[in-house]
Design an enzyme around this catalytic site. Structure first.
Site, PDB file in Angstrom:
ATOM      1  N   LYS A 196       2.845  70.289  -5.868  1.00 35.92           N
ATOM      2  CA  LYS A 196       1.464  69.861  -5.645  1.00 35.92           C
ATOM      3  C   LYS A 196       1.240  69.666  -4.154  1.00 35.92           C
ATOM      4  O   LYS A 196       1.891  68.848  -3.515  1.00 35.92           O
ATOM      5  CB  LYS A 196       1.202  68.556  -6.394  1.00 35.92           C
ATOM      6  CG  LYS A 196      -0.224  68.029  -6.220  1.00 35.92           C
ATOM      7  CD  LYS A 196      -0.484  66.834  -7.124  1.00 35.92           C
ATOM      8  CE  LYS A 196      -1.869  66.262  -6.899  1.00 35.92           C
ATOM      9  NZ  LYS A 196      -2.141  65.107  -7.735  1.00 35.92           N
ATOM     10  N   LYS A 249      -0.050  73.671  -8.071  1.00 34.29           N
ATOM     11  CA  LYS A 249      -1.419  73.200  -7.830  1.00 34.29           C
ATOM     12  C   LYS A 249      -1.677  73.062  -6.346  1.00 34.29           C
ATOM     13  O   LYS A 249      -0.851  72.459  -5.669  1.00 34.29           O
ATOM     14  CB  LYS A 249      -1.549  71.838  -8.508  1.00 34.29           C
ATOM     15  CG  LYS A 249      -2.869  71.165  -8.308  1.00 34.29           C
ATOM     16  CD  LYS A 249      -2.842  69.826  -8.963  1.00 34.29           C
ATOM     17  CE  LYS A 249      -4.133  69.111  -8.607  1.00 34.29           C
ATOM     18  NZ  LYS A 249      -4.096  67.721  -8.910  1.00 34.29           N
TER      19      LYS A 249
HETATM   20  C1  PBG Z   1      -4.495  62.734  -9.346  1.00 32.60           C
HETATM   21  C2  PBG Z   1      -5.013  64.105  -9.412  1.00 32.60           C
HETATM   22  C3  PBG Z   1      -5.802  64.822  -8.485  1.00 32.60           C
HETATM   23  C4  PBG Z   1      -6.107  66.032  -9.088  1.00 32.60           C
HETATM   24  C5  PBG Z   1      -5.498  66.042 -10.328  1.00 32.60           C
HETATM   25  N1  PBG Z   1      -4.813  64.859 -10.507  1.00 32.60           N
HETATM   26  C6  PBG Z   1      -6.352  64.421  -7.188  1.00 32.60           C
HETATM   27  C7  PBG Z   1      -5.490  64.176  -6.041  1.00 32.60           C
HETATM   28  O1  PBG Z   1      -4.272  64.365  -6.057  1.00 32.60           O
HETATM   29  O2  PBG Z   1      -6.070  63.740  -5.046  1.00 32.60           O
HETATM   30  C8  PBG Z   1      -6.974  67.115  -8.489  1.00 32.60           C
HETATM   31  C9  PBG Z   1      -7.588  68.039  -9.474  1.00 32.60           C
HETATM   32  C10 PBG Z   1      -8.672  68.902  -8.965  1.00 32.60           C
HETATM   33  O3  PBG Z   1      -9.006  68.942  -7.760  1.00 32.60           O
HETATM   34  O4  PBG Z   1      -9.256  69.597  -9.801  1.00 32.60           O
HETATM   35  N2  PBG Z   1      -3.448  62.484  -8.485  1.00 32.60           N
END
Ligand code: PBG
Length: 326
Positions: A196, A249
């Site tokens: 991520k 992601k």
């Molecule tokens: C929570 C989380 C996030 C997303 C999914 N789970 C936001 C982040 O990490 O700031 C982002 C999902 C998206 O942008 O569609 N940690």
């Protein structure tokens, strides 16, 4: 021109049916996981301004959304809670009466055929908006593991089919696996947000989930977009710790990473087609600059071609309709 030698690739592109015969990548409804945002209150269906077509809904409006998904043939959802109370340690993330736990129970009771994935994080629930415990401006890894594990166990207790931890603390898969096993949930799989990145593509999501960090950013725990080998290290450790699925992601700017992870590991691979990737297409389509249907199918197909088995996407409903029209 007489002695010219070359290959005739166009032989396989002559007709629709010929093209269908040689198509290498297929997008199926079963590949799609739809994100939903549930908030406290009643009778609420708030459009998310930066994500046209996406709503935050209250529990009583959840069934309408689930019925629509079932009718369209989308069989999996990932649930994000938008709690009305936040505190320093994200207490609402791990209460049996928390908004996510109540949503999971509701969906599992009223729509048992759906697979419910629970996003397991603290950032929507903490007043500082970070994904872990904060002390002196730092996010403390090991103490965060305890809270994230508590959250995962409470979600399993509520009936979640899959636990999807997204907070990027080191060891979260090991901690959650042990927590789930100890609580009697050894059958519940972990879909790890293994890779991520700290991405600007999450902007619209933070509007939808009210989860922006109140100071600083997430670069001390999410990955640097410049790094590829680090993605392999992240995925490797999650595999060793017992992950059942791996998520990469965001999706579109990271297709190279997806392919590498796919080639090296043998777990189901999930692309998270994130909010910013959705909003950019919606905005361009609203202006008439791109053909939405064609571009959505092209980009979801490209994620599968890059190696994704499954795709978490806000386009799931649209894509299911497009698949029906094929
Ligand atoms: C929570 C989380 C996030 C997303 C999914 N789970 C936001 C982040 O990490 O700031 C982002 C999902 C998206 O942008 O569609 N940690």
């Amino acid at each position: 021109m007489k002695d010219l030698e070359f290959k005739r690739h166009r032989r396989l592109r002559r007709t629709d049916s010929m093209r269908a015969l040689v198509k290498e990548t297929h997008l199926r409804k079963e590949d799609l996981i739809y994100p939903i945002f549930v908030l406290e209150g009643e009778g609420i269906k708030n459009p998310v301004a930066s994500m046209p077509g996406v709503h935050q809904v209250s529990l009583d409006n959840l069934s309408e959304e689930m019925n629509e998904l079932e009718d369209l043939g989308v069989r999996s959802v990932i649930v994000f809670g938008v709690p009305s109370e936040k505190d320093e340690v994200g207490t609402q993330a791990y209460q049996q009466e928390g908004i996510v736990q109540r949503s999971i129970r509701h969906i599992k009771e009223a729509h048992p055929s759906l697979t419910v994935v629970a996003d397991t994080c603290l950032c929507q629930y903490t007043d500082h908006g970070h994904c872990g415990v904060v002390r002196n401006g730092e996010i403390i890894n090991d103490e965060s593991l305890e809270l994230i594990t508590k959250t995962a166990v409470s979600q399993a207790e509520a009936g979640a089919d899959v636990i999807a931890p997204s907070n990027m603390m080191d060891g979260f898969v090991a901690a959650i696996r042990q927590g789930l096993d100890d609580a009697g949930y050894s059958d519940i799989p972990i879909m790890s947000y293994a890779v991520k990145y700290a991405s600007a593509f999450y902007g619209p999501f933070r509007d939808a989930a009210h989860s922006s960090p109140q100071f600083g950013d997430r670069r001390a725990y999410q990955m640097d977009p410049a790094n590829r080998r680090e993605a392999i290290r992240e995925a490797q450790s999650d595999v060793e710790e017992g992950a059942d699925f791996l998520i990469v992601k965001p999706a579109l700017s990271y297709l190279d990473v997806m392919r590498e992870v796919k080639d090296r590991f043998h777990l189901p691979l999930v692309a998270y087609n994130v909010s910013g990737e959705y909003s950019m297409i919606k905005a361009a389509a609203a202006n008439g600059w791109v053909n939405e249907q064609e571009i959505v199918m092209e980009k979801l197909t490209s994620m599968k071609r890059a190696g994704a088995d499954l795709i978490i996407t806000y386009f799931a409903k649209d894509a299911a309709r497009y698949i029906d029209q094929q």
